[in-house]
Design a protein around this motif. Sequence first.
Motif, PDB file in Angstrom:
ATOM      1  N   SER A  53       0.836  -1.199   0.000  1.00 18.55           N
ATOM      2  CA  SER A  53       0.000   0.000   0.000  1.00 18.55           C
ATOM      3  C   SER A  53       0.872   1.250   0.000  1.00 18.55           C
ATOM      4  CB  SER A  53      -0.917   0.014   1.224  1.00 18.55           C
ATOM      5  OG  SER A  53      -1.631   1.235   1.296  1.00 18.55           O
ATOM      6  N   ALA A  54       0.445   2.235  -0.786  1.00 20.54           N
ATOM      7  CA  ALA A  54       1.140   3.527  -0.819  1.00 20.54           C
ATOM      8  C   ALA A  54       0.381   4.585  -0.040  1.00 20.54           C
ATOM      9  CB  ALA A  54       1.330   3.977  -2.263  1.00 20.54           C
ATOM     10  N   ARG A  55      -0.758   4.193   0.566  1.00 16.05           N
ATOM     11  CA  ARG A  55      -1.571   5.168   1.288  1.00 16.05           C
ATOM     12  C   ARG A  55      -0.911   5.565   2.601  1.00 16.05           C
ATOM     13  NH1 ARG A  55      -5.593   1.812  -0.980  1.00 16.05           N
ATOM     14  NH2 ARG A  55      -5.422   0.382   0.790  1.00 16.05           N
ATOM     15  N   ASP A  56      -1.174   6.812   3.004  1.00 18.07           N
ATOM     16  CA  ASP A  56      -0.703   7.260   4.309  1.00 18.07           C
ATOM     17  C   ASP A  56      -1.456   6.509   5.401  1.00 18.07           C
ATOM     18  OD1 ASP A  56       1.047   9.033   3.103  1.00 18.07           O
ATOM     19  OD2 ASP A  56      -0.392  10.685   3.132  1.00 18.07           O
ATOM     20  N   ILE A  57      -0.938   6.577   6.622  1.00 19.16           N
ATOM     21  CA  ILE A  57      -1.416   5.723   7.712  1.00 19.16           C
ATOM     22  C   ILE A  57      -1.889   6.563   8.891  1.00 19.16           C
ATOM     23  CG2 ILE A  57      -0.686   3.998   9.417  1.00 19.16           C
ATOM     24  CD1 ILE A  57       1.364   3.027   7.335  1.00 19.16           C
ATOM     25  N   VAL A  58      -2.989   6.118   9.506  1.00 22.33           N
ATOM     26  CA  VAL A  58      -3.454   6.714  10.752  1.00 22.33           C
ATOM     27  C   VAL A  58      -3.565   5.588  11.787  1.00 22.33           C
ATOM     28  CG1 VAL A  58      -5.256   8.005  11.940  1.00 22.33           C
ATOM     29  CG2 VAL A  58      -4.757   8.489   9.540  1.00 22.33           C
ATOM     30  N   CYS A  59      -2.900   5.756  12.921  1.00 24.05           N
ATOM     31  CA  CYS A  59      -2.982   4.796  14.018  1.00 24.05           C
ATOM     32  C   CYS A  59      -3.741   5.442  15.172  1.00 24.05           C
ATOM     33  CB  CYS A  59      -1.593   4.386  14.488  1.00 24.05           C
ATOM     34  SG  CYS A  59      -0.590   3.572  13.226  1.00 24.05           S
ATOM     35  N   VAL A  60      -4.715   4.730  15.715  1.00 17.95           N
ATOM     36  CA  VAL A  60      -5.534   5.253  16.806  1.00 17.95           C
ATOM     37  C   VAL A  60      -5.422   4.282  17.977  1.00 17.95           C
ATOM     38  CG1 VAL A  60      -7.786   6.153  17.486  1.00 17.95           C
ATOM     39  CG2 VAL A  60      -7.121   6.150  15.055  1.00 17.95           C
ATOM     40  N   ALA A  61      -4.849   4.758  19.084  1.00 17.75           N
ATOM     41  CA  ALA A  61      -4.613   3.900  20.243  1.00 17.75           C
ATOM     42  C   ALA A  61      -5.304   4.461  21.471  1.00 17.75           C
ATOM     43  CB  ALA A  61      -3.111   3.776  20.511  1.00 17.75           C
ATOM     44  N   GLY A  62      -5.915   3.578  22.235  1.00 13.47           N
ATOM     45  CA  GLY A  62      -6.503   3.952  23.512  1.00 13.47           C
ATOM     46  C   GLY A  62      -5.830   3.179  24.628  1.00 13.47           C
ATOM     47  N   GLY A  63      -5.256   3.873  25.608  1.00  9.26           N
ATOM     48  CA  GLY A  63      -4.611   3.194  26.736  1.00  9.26           C
ATOM     49  C   GLY A  63      -3.465   2.310  26.284  1.00  9.26           C
ATOM     50  N   THR A  64      -3.425   1.063  26.804  1.00 11.03           N
ATOM     51  CA  THR A  64      -2.367   0.137  26.423  1.00 11.03           C
ATOM     52  C   THR A  64      -2.597  -0.456  25.039  1.00 11.03           C
ATOM     53  OG1 THR A  64      -3.507  -1.576  27.715  1.00 11.03           O
ATOM     54  CG2 THR A  64      -1.654  -0.458  28.766  1.00 11.03           C
ATOM     55  N   GLY A  65      -3.636   0.013  24.350  1.00 10.48           N
ATOM     56  CA  GLY A  65      -3.773  -0.283  22.926  1.00 10.48           C
ATOM     57  C   GLY A  65      -2.623   0.310  22.139  1.00 10.48           C
ATOM     58  N   LEU A  66      -1.788   1.099  22.818  1.00  8.20           N
ATOM     59  CA  LEU A  66      -0.598   1.640  22.187  1.00  8.20           C
ATOM     60  C   LEU A  66       0.386   0.537  21.796  1.00  8.20           C
ATOM     61  CD1 LEU A  66       1.247   4.038  21.415  1.00  8.20           C
ATOM     62  CD2 LEU A  66       2.029   4.087  23.800  1.00  8.20           C
TER      63      LEU A  66
ATOM     64  N   PRO B 222     -12.666  -2.715  23.869  1.00  6.96           N
ATOM     65  CA  PRO B 222     -13.772  -2.936  22.935  1.00  6.96           C
ATOM     66  C   PRO B 222     -14.625  -1.698  22.720  1.00  6.96           C
ATOM     67  CG  PRO B 222     -13.545  -4.827  24.384  1.00  6.96           C
ATOM     68  CD  PRO B 222     -12.591  -3.783  24.889  1.00  6.96           C
ATOM     69  N   ASN B 223     -14.920  -0.962  23.799  1.00 15.14           N
ATOM     70  CA  ASN B 223     -15.737   0.255  23.653  1.00 15.14           C
ATOM     71  C   ASN B 223     -15.028   1.291  22.802  1.00 15.14           C
ATOM     72  OD1 ASN B 223     -17.891  -0.673  25.160  1.00 15.14           O
ATOM     73  ND2 ASN B 223     -17.151   0.192  27.082  1.00 15.14           N
ATOM     74  N   MET B 224     -13.727   1.464  23.015  1.00 11.36           N
ATOM     75  CA  MET B 224     -12.965   2.441  22.250  1.00 11.36           C
ATOM     76  C   MET B 224     -12.905   2.053  20.784  1.00 11.36           C
ATOM     77  SD  MET B 224      -9.631   2.464  20.881  1.00 11.36           S
ATOM     78  CE  MET B 224      -8.841   3.770  19.945  1.00 11.36           C
ATOM     79  N   VAL B 225     -12.645   0.775  20.503  1.00 14.96           N
ATOM     80  CA  VAL B 225     -12.569   0.319  19.112  1.00 14.96           C
ATOM     81  C   VAL B 225     -13.923   0.475  18.432  1.00 14.96           C
ATOM     82  CG1 VAL B 225     -12.174  -1.681  17.628  1.00 14.96           C
ATOM     83  CG2 VAL B 225     -10.671  -1.271  19.580  1.00 14.96           C
ATOM     84  N   ARG B 226     -14.987   0.085  19.131  1.00 11.92           N
ATOM     85  CA  ARG B 226     -16.332   0.211  18.566  1.00 11.92           C
ATOM     86  C   ARG B 226     -16.649   1.658  18.234  1.00 11.92           C
ATOM     87  NH1 ARG B 226     -18.927  -1.024  22.759  1.00 11.92           N
ATOM     88  NH2 ARG B 226     -18.784  -3.278  22.535  1.00 11.92           N
ATOM     89  N   SER B 227     -16.368   2.567  19.150  1.00 12.77           N
ATOM     90  CA  SER B 227     -16.657   3.975  18.949  1.00 12.77           C
ATOM     91  C   SER B 227     -15.833   4.552  17.795  1.00 12.77           C
ATOM     92  CB  SER B 227     -16.374   4.752  20.241  1.00 12.77           C
ATOM     93  OG  SER B 227     -16.603   6.131  20.072  1.00 12.77           O
ATOM     94  N   THR B 228     -14.572   4.155  17.714  1.00 15.72           N
ATOM     95  CA  THR B 228     -13.707   4.664  16.647  1.00 15.72           C
ATOM     96  C   THR B 228     -14.158   4.173  15.280  1.00 15.72           C
ATOM     97  OG1 THR B 228     -11.827   4.742  18.176  1.00 15.72           O
ATOM     98  CG2 THR B 228     -11.329   4.792  15.822  1.00 15.72           C
ATOM     99  N   ILE B 229     -14.531   2.909  15.187  1.00 14.82           N
ATOM    100  CA  ILE B 229     -15.014   2.379  13.913  1.00 14.82           C
ATOM    101  C   ILE B 229     -16.273   3.115  13.476  1.00 14.82           C
ATOM    102  CG2 ILE B 229     -15.999   0.343  12.792  1.00 14.82           C
ATOM    103  CD1 ILE B 229     -14.101  -1.343  14.486  1.00 14.82           C
ATOM    104  N   ARG B 230     -17.162   3.401  14.443  1.00 14.36           N
ATOM    105  CA  ARG B 230     -18.386   4.143  14.130  1.00 14.36           C
ATOM    106  C   ARG B 230     -18.037   5.540  13.596  1.00 14.36           C
ATOM    107  NH1 ARG B 230     -20.362   4.462  18.931  1.00 14.36           N
ATOM    108  NH2 ARG B 230     -21.262   2.371  18.861  1.00 14.36           N
ATOM    109  N   THR B 231     -17.095   6.210  14.247  1.00  9.44           N
ATOM    110  CA  THR B 231     -16.684   7.543  13.804  1.00  9.44           C
ATOM    111  C   THR B 231     -16.054   7.498  12.415  1.00  9.44           C
ATOM    112  OG1 THR B 231     -16.328   8.323  16.066  1.00  9.44           O
ATOM    113  CG2 THR B 231     -15.159   9.495  14.317  1.00  9.44           C
TER     114      THR B 231
END
Length: 369
Positions: A241-254, A341-350
Amino acid sequence: MSDLARLLKESWTLVEDRQDKLAGYFYARLFLSHPKLRDMFPVHMDVQRSRLLAAVVRAVQTLEDPDQFDAYLRGLGRDHRKFGVVKEHFDAVGAALVGALREFAGENWCWEYEQAWQDAYTVIAGKMQAAAETDTNPPFWRAKVVRHERVGQDIAVFTVRPEAPISYRPGQYVSVESGHRPRLWRPYSIANAPREDHTLDFHVRAVNSGWVSGALVRKLAVGDELRLAAPMGMMALDRRSARDIVCVAGGTGLAPIRALVDELIRYNRTRWVHVFVGARTRDDLYLLDDLRLLASRYPWLSVIPACSDDPEFGGETGLVDEVVARYGPWAEHDFFVSGSPNMVRSTIRTLTELRVPSTRIRYDAFGDL
């Protein structure tokens, strides 16, 4: 949607609102028919109660996505080698599962539903067994703790050295068992790309009633031994992939995000990488200085921290998915999301609201999404 997928989804709606009781009945039926299987499970079944059932249900629900279906089951099959699972165990689980579904669906159950679940489970068990039989790795690796550091009130970062190299992709996770909590396995992401010395980093937060996480944060010490199961997960980078990347981490999801950045440092020259890190307070933004140092060294990397409940924090405020929405546009980026799970769910919705195609969003579900 195929007839099989339709029947599975229809029948699941009959019992979905009683999953906890269904899981309890499932295990009771399993242990009654095969008492020796009880020794393969932890003494305390409060968390484990939903794990095996959730894994089977998730596998069934990915039937319509062949790539995800196959990859998930191959990983699950390799992972379950740590329990010493054999064909007879698969047969026992399948019988208990269909029996539990039949019991809780009651008069709404029909032979079409029964056949659909039997057919689906046959495919699931077959793929898991095939992956386990062809895996040349050990069922699990023993690893010694060589570093352990408390980086927050409830967060620890520690490093282990496995007895033999573990082949994995940055972004993947492994199940971990500690001698402080025998037979309790929990998934934790590896927080670094592969190294020459084969050591692995982990980030763990002690959660309320967390038997394993509490032990790993408060009791684990240098010299202790852990057991690590086969790597799993779908959060690997696509180097094509040549697309730029966005990483979204919550807490120890880092942790897996840090591993992805670690890999990108080794080869990336053309893709912009934006890392959003969310926490409740500044004290929970562990390793932030480390990330900022990396951003100062690599022009393509930017780090945006955010706090949801810290009025004195000088950076972005709000939930991390809300902060992501303030930036952009993001429709042409690859996304990696990791957290509760709540953070991932909310982020996917956004991200869906921001018109990011689902095929460009990668995450691993450690809970019910």
